[in-house]
Design an enzyme around this catalytic site. Structure first.
Site, PDB file in Angstrom:
ATOM      1  N   LYS A 154       0.815  -1.222   0.000  1.00  0.00           N
ATOM      2  CA  LYS A 154       0.000   0.000   0.000  1.00  0.00           C
ATOM      3  C   LYS A 154       0.843   1.264   0.000  1.00  0.00           C
ATOM      4  O   LYS A 154       0.425   2.279  -0.545  1.00  0.00           O
ATOM      5  CB  LYS A 154      -0.969   0.000   1.177  1.00  0.00           C
ATOM      6  CG  LYS A 154      -2.034  -1.066   1.017  1.00  0.00           C
ATOM      7  CD  LYS A 154      -3.340  -0.647   1.627  1.00  0.00           C
ATOM      8  CE  LYS A 154      -4.426  -1.621   1.214  1.00  0.00           C
ATOM      9  NZ  LYS A 154      -5.629  -1.489   2.025  1.00  0.00           N
ATOM     10  N   LYS A 163     -12.916  -4.374  -6.207  1.00  0.00           N
ATOM     11  CA  LYS A 163     -13.348  -3.029  -6.584  1.00  0.00           C
ATOM     12  C   LYS A 163     -12.191  -2.197  -7.113  1.00  0.00           C
ATOM     13  O   LYS A 163     -12.363  -1.340  -7.957  1.00  0.00           O
ATOM     14  CB  LYS A 163     -13.964  -2.318  -5.375  1.00  0.00           C
ATOM     15  CG  LYS A 163     -15.406  -2.675  -5.171  1.00  0.00           C
ATOM     16  CD  LYS A 163     -16.015  -1.892  -4.047  1.00  0.00           C
ATOM     17  CE  LYS A 163     -16.285  -0.456  -4.436  1.00  0.00           C
ATOM     18  NZ  LYS A 163     -17.034   0.266  -3.409  1.00  0.00           N
ATOM     19  N   LYS A 203      -8.665 -11.602  -9.221  1.00  0.00           N
ATOM     20  CA  LYS A 203      -9.827 -11.824  -8.365  1.00  0.00           C
ATOM     21  C   LYS A 203     -10.834 -10.687  -8.506  1.00  0.00           C
ATOM     22  O   LYS A 203     -10.480  -9.596  -8.946  1.00  0.00           O
ATOM     23  CB  LYS A 203      -9.395 -12.032  -6.910  1.00  0.00           C
ATOM     24  CG  LYS A 203      -8.793 -10.840  -6.226  1.00  0.00           C
ATOM     25  CD  LYS A 203      -8.545 -11.171  -4.747  1.00  0.00           C
ATOM     26  CE  LYS A 203      -8.200  -9.912  -4.001  1.00  0.00           C
ATOM     27  NZ  LYS A 203      -7.931 -10.079  -2.596  1.00  0.00           N
TER      28      LYS A 203
END
Ligand code: TRP
Length: 338
Positions: A112, A201, A198
Site C-alpha cells: 500500500k 473493486k 480476483k
C-alpha cells in the site's frame, strides 16, 4: 451452560459489497452467527489510513451497515469502530508493545505504501504503518478466540499474537488468549471480465458485480463474462468457465450445477445456458437482498439508532478489557482505586 467461543471480524467501509466479498467472507459471517458469539465491526478508523473523503467515509459506513443487515448480519452483533474509543486507546498501549521493524515488514504496508495508500503528493500516513496495531486492538479488546479472515490477513493475525504475547510477558500474566485464524473453505470468485484476477473493486467497475446492482446490470455482466476463445479441448475448463461454475455452486444451485457440469464433460455445454443459469441465480438472490434493504431503509433513522445502541452495548465488553489492561500496564484507572 457452555459459553460459546467468540468470533470477531471487521470490514472496511467501502459502501458496496460484491459477490467476491459475499461468497468469500460475509456469507460466512452470517452462517457463523448460529454457532458462535459473533462481533462484527465496520472499521472506519482503518479507512482513514489512505487519502479519503470525509463525507464519503460517513456515507459509506452507513451504506455498508445497511448492506450487512440486509444480507443477514444481526443488528446486535454489529458495531461501528469509531463509536468505541477503547479500540484506539488500546491501540496506543499496543503501540508500545509492537516492534517498529516488524510493522515496516508487513506485506500490506509495503504494497500500500507503494500504490493505493499514497496520496497524489506521495504522502504516506503513519496510520498506514500503524494499521495492523489497530487491527490487533480490534481483535484483542474482545479477547476473540477466532478471527475469520482470508489468507492475506494471516500476517496481521500473527502480529496480533506477537503483541498479545509481548504484553503478557511484560506484565507477567497470561492475560490475552491467542486469537486463532478461522480459515473456512470459501470460494474465491474471479473477475468475470478478467478471470485471471480476483473480483475486486480496486480494479475498476467491470471487475466486480455488486450484490445490490440492478437486475439488468447483473444479467449483463454475467452475459458478457469471458469464457474461452473456443479453443479448450473437451474435458478442459478455462478459468472463466470455471469461475461461472464456482459462482453457481456458491449460490447453492446444485442441481443445475451438476447437470451443466455433466454437459461440459460430454463436450455439450452451451455457454449461453451456463450464463443464463448463473445470471438467474444471482438475480434471485439479489432480489431478496434488495427487498430486505429497501425495508430497512424505510426505517433508516431508527436502524441507525439501533446500531449506535448495539455499539454502546458491545463497548461495555471493550471497557472491561481496558480497565484490566490499564491496571496491568501500570496506568491510572478512575475507578480501580489505584
Ligand atoms: N485488515 C482487514 C482487511 O483489510 C480489516 C480488519 C480491520 C480486520 N480490523 C480487523 C479483520 C480485525 C479482522 C479482524 O480486510
Amino acid at each position: 451452560m457452555v459459553e460459546k467461543k467468540k468470533v470477531l471480524s471487521c470490514i472496511q467501509p467501502t459502501g458496496d459489497i460484491h459477490y467476491g466479498n459475499y461468497f468469500g467472507a460475509v456469507k460466512n459471517w452470517v452462517d457463523l452467527q448460529e454457532k458462535y458469539d459473533c462481533i462484527y465491526g465496520v472499521v472506519d478508523y482503518h479507512a482513514m489510513t489512505a487519502p479519503y473523503n470525509p463525507t464519503k467515509l460517513r456515507a459509506n459506513t452507513w451504506e455498508l451497515i445497511f448492506n450487512l443487515l440486509a444480507i443477514g448480519v444481526k443488528k446486535e452483533n454489529l458495531f461501528i469502530q469509531s463509536l468505541i474509543p477503547e479500540h484506539t486507546e488500546l491501540c496506543w498501549i499496543f503501540n508500545c508493545f509492537t516492534s517498529y521493524g516488524q510493522l515496516q515488514r508487513m506485506t500490506q504496508f509495503k504494497d500500500k505504501s507503494n500504490d493505493t495508500g499514497k496520496g497524489e503528493d506521495g504522502f504516506i500516513s503513519a496510520g498506514l504503518l500503524d494499521y495492523p496495531v489497530l487491527q490487533a486492538a480490534d481483535i484483542l479488546v474482545y479477547r476473540a478466540d477466532f478471527v475469520p479472515v482470508g489468507k492475506d490477513q494471516e500476517q496481521h493475525l500473527e502480529l496480533s499474537r506477537n503483541i498479545a504475547a509481548r504484553f503478557n510477558q511484560q506484565v507477567g500474566k497470561d492475560y490475552f488468549v491467542m486469537p486463532e485464524t478461522l480459515f473456512t473453505e470459501t470460494p474465491k470468485i474471479k473477475s468475470t471480465a478478467d478471470p485471471a484476477r480476483k473480483m475486486s473493486k480496486s480494479a475498476g467497475e467491470k471487475h466486480y458485480i455488486s450484490l445490490f446492482s440492478e437486475d439488468a446490470r447483473i444479467t449483463k455482466q454475467i452475459k458478457s463474462a469471458v469464457t474461452d476463445a473456443g479453443d479448450t479441448k473437451v474435458g478442459e475448463m478455462s478459468e472463466g468457465v470455471e469461475n461461472l461454475f464456482t459462482i453457481l455452486k456458491a449460490s447453492g444451485k446444485m442441481e443445475a450445477y451438476d447437470s451443466l457440469l455433466a454437459d461440459h464433460k460430454a463436450g455439450a455445454l452451451k455457454y449461453v445456458d451456463l450464463k443464463e443459469t448463473v445470471g438467474a441465480a444471482l438475480v434471485a438472490q439479489s432480489t431478496q437482498f434488495k427487498a430486505a434493504k429497501a425495508e430497512l431503509m424505510q426505517d433508516k433513522k431508527n436502524i441507525k439508532n439501533q446500531i449506535k445502541y448495539a455499539s454502546s452495548e458491545i463497548r461495555k465488553r471493550a471497557q472491561e478489557t481496558l480497565r484490566e489492561v490499564k491496571d496491568l500496564a501500570g496506568l491510572i484507572n478512575v475507578k480501580a482505586g489505584q
